[in-house]
Motif scaffolding. Structure first.
Motif, PDB file in Angstrom:
ATOM      1  N   UNK A 184      56.760 -47.610 -31.946  1.00  0.00           N
ATOM      2  CA  UNK A 184      55.798 -47.840 -30.855  1.00  0.00           C
ATOM      3  C   UNK A 184      56.493 -48.546 -29.695  1.00  0.00           C
ATOM      4  N   UNK A 185      56.174 -48.122 -28.476  1.00  0.00           N
ATOM      5  CA  UNK A 185      56.634 -48.875 -27.286  1.00  0.00           C
ATOM      6  C   UNK A 185      55.399 -49.515 -26.663  1.00  0.00           C
ATOM      7  N   UNK A 224      58.914 -44.658 -20.932  1.00  0.00           N
ATOM      8  CA  UNK A 224      58.445 -44.891 -22.309  1.00  0.00           C
ATOM      9  C   UNK A 224      57.997 -43.575 -22.950  1.00  0.00           C
ATOM     10  N   UNK A 225      57.301 -42.748 -22.160  1.00  0.00           N
ATOM     11  CA  UNK A 225      56.800 -41.485 -22.716  1.00  0.00           C
ATOM     12  C   UNK A 225      57.935 -40.501 -23.001  1.00  0.00           C
ATOM     13  N   UNK A 231      54.205 -43.472 -30.288  1.00  0.00           N
ATOM     14  CA  UNK A 231      53.054 -43.988 -29.560  1.00  0.00           C
ATOM     15  C   UNK A 231      53.516 -44.952 -28.465  1.00  0.00           C
ATOM     16  N   UNK A 232      52.842 -44.871 -27.318  1.00  0.00           N
ATOM     17  CA  UNK A 232      53.087 -45.833 -26.239  1.00  0.00           C
ATOM     18  C   UNK A 232      51.752 -46.513 -25.956  1.00  0.00           C
ATOM     19  N   UNK A 263      49.505 -40.998 -27.483  1.00  0.00           N
ATOM     20  CA  UNK A 263      50.061 -40.586 -28.775  1.00  0.00           C
ATOM     21  C   UNK A 263      50.793 -39.264 -28.621  1.00  0.00           C
ATOM     22  N   UNK A 264      51.977 -39.197 -29.240  1.00  0.00           N
ATOM     23  CA  UNK A 264      52.697 -37.913 -29.217  1.00  0.00           C
ATOM     24  C   UNK A 264      52.090 -37.049 -30.322  1.00  0.00           C
ATOM     25  N   UNK A 265      52.009 -35.728 -30.050  1.00  0.00           N
ATOM     26  CA  UNK A 265      51.425 -34.868 -31.102  1.00  0.00           C
ATOM     27  C   UNK A 265      52.475 -34.515 -32.141  1.00  0.00           C
TER      28      UNK A 265
END
Ligand SMILES: C[S@@+](CC[C@H](N)C(=O)[O-])C[C@H]1O[C@@H](n2cnc3c(N)ncnc32)[C@H](O)[C@@H]1O
Length: 265
Positions: A184-185, A224-225, A231-232, A263-265
């Motif tokens: 997580x960031x 960050x993304x 997750x950021x 959230x990244x998928x």
């Protein structure tokens, strides 16, 4: 204009809007000189000419506004009553901050706090079991944080928490390498408040005087993304607009803040 007001204005206008290191404890003189040298700041014996002071007392390092009527100093104190209360009675893994970073029963995500500041959010997350790498680009704030970590590391009750926290100085976007890809960031850039409300606490006012308004927050979110973290999480004051960029996947609200979760998928 009454002479007392005129004298005050004249006195204030002579203050150089700068910061110096000042040592209050004879036994720490050489430490103070070394700190000033490493931060590229003057080490002063006369406090009058500076708007702010980084003061080495016999107990700690603190940031102080200088001049008549200035409030008390700000230091990083992980053993403070406030943080103790948050640690013991803040809602544990049910609190909005914990939900936002995805703390579940036996999950202890690794976290990169890319905007460490005074380290309070990092401390709460480390208290909940996360391993936290804190990155802070202001050398002055990073020095306060380092001092807070060193002092707290000597307190048995919180030493295990402090052992899960590491600090790196620099801008997270230009760090040569992050030791381990975090799960997580976490981002909590300074929000440009324009109100003089009492709600903008002393800590935040002094922090802002040192670091400014973090107007590059959109670039920080973009960075960050682009990382591999699942997750950021972005902390925003209640009612503030989101950082410009993509829409968050979901939002978690708390009393005075909001967490935008990507959230990244
Ligand atoms: C609002 S404060 C964070 C407060 C923190 N969450 C706490 O609990 O104390 C924001 C901090 O992020 C730092 N910051 C902003 N952008 C940064 C970046 N790109 N890299 C490292 N630090 C950054 C600023 O210098 C400032 O100290």
């Amino acid at each position: 204009m009454p002479s007392v007001v005129r004298n005050y204005i004249e006195a204030m206008s002579r203050i150089d809007p700068a910061i110096a290191v000042f040592c209050e404890a004879e036994q720490h003189k050489s430490e103070a000189a070394e700190l000033a040298r490493s931060l590229g700041l003057p080490c002063t014996v006369s406090t009058g000419n500076y708007a702010m002071l980084l003061v080495l007392t016999s107990e700690r390092l603190e940031l102080r506004q200088n001049g008549p009527g200035a409030p008390g100093g700000v230091a990083v104190d992980f053993a403070s009553g406030l943080l103790r209360f948050r640690r013991l009675y803040g809602g544990g893994r049910k609190q909005p901050l914990a939900k936002a970073v995805g703390l579940k029963h036996n999950l202890h995500p690794t976290l990169l706090d890319a905007t460490a500041g005074l380290g309070r959010d990092s401390f709460i997350l480390a208290a909940l079991g996360c391993t936290v790498l804190m990155v802070e680009r202001s050398e002055i704030i990073a020095a306060l944080l380092q001092d807070g970590l060193e002092r707290a590391g000597n307190i048995p009750e919180i030493r295990p928490i402090i052992n899960r926290m590491t600090i790196v100085k620099g801008d997270c976007r230009t760090l040569v390498q992050v030791p381990k890809q975090p799960d997580v960031i976490y981002l909590d850039p300074m929000y440009p408040h324009r109100t003089k409300s009492a709600l903008v606490k002393k800590e935040m006012r002094l922090l802002r005087a040192i670091v400014g308004d973090d107007i590059d927050a959109p670039q920080l979110l973009e960075w960050a993304l682009s990382q591999r973290a699942e997750r950021v999480v972005v902390k925003r004051p209640k009612g503030a607009p989101g950082i410009s960029g993509p829409e968050p996947t979901f939002v978690i609200k708390s009393k005075n803040s909001r967490f935008d979760v990507y959230k990244k998928v």
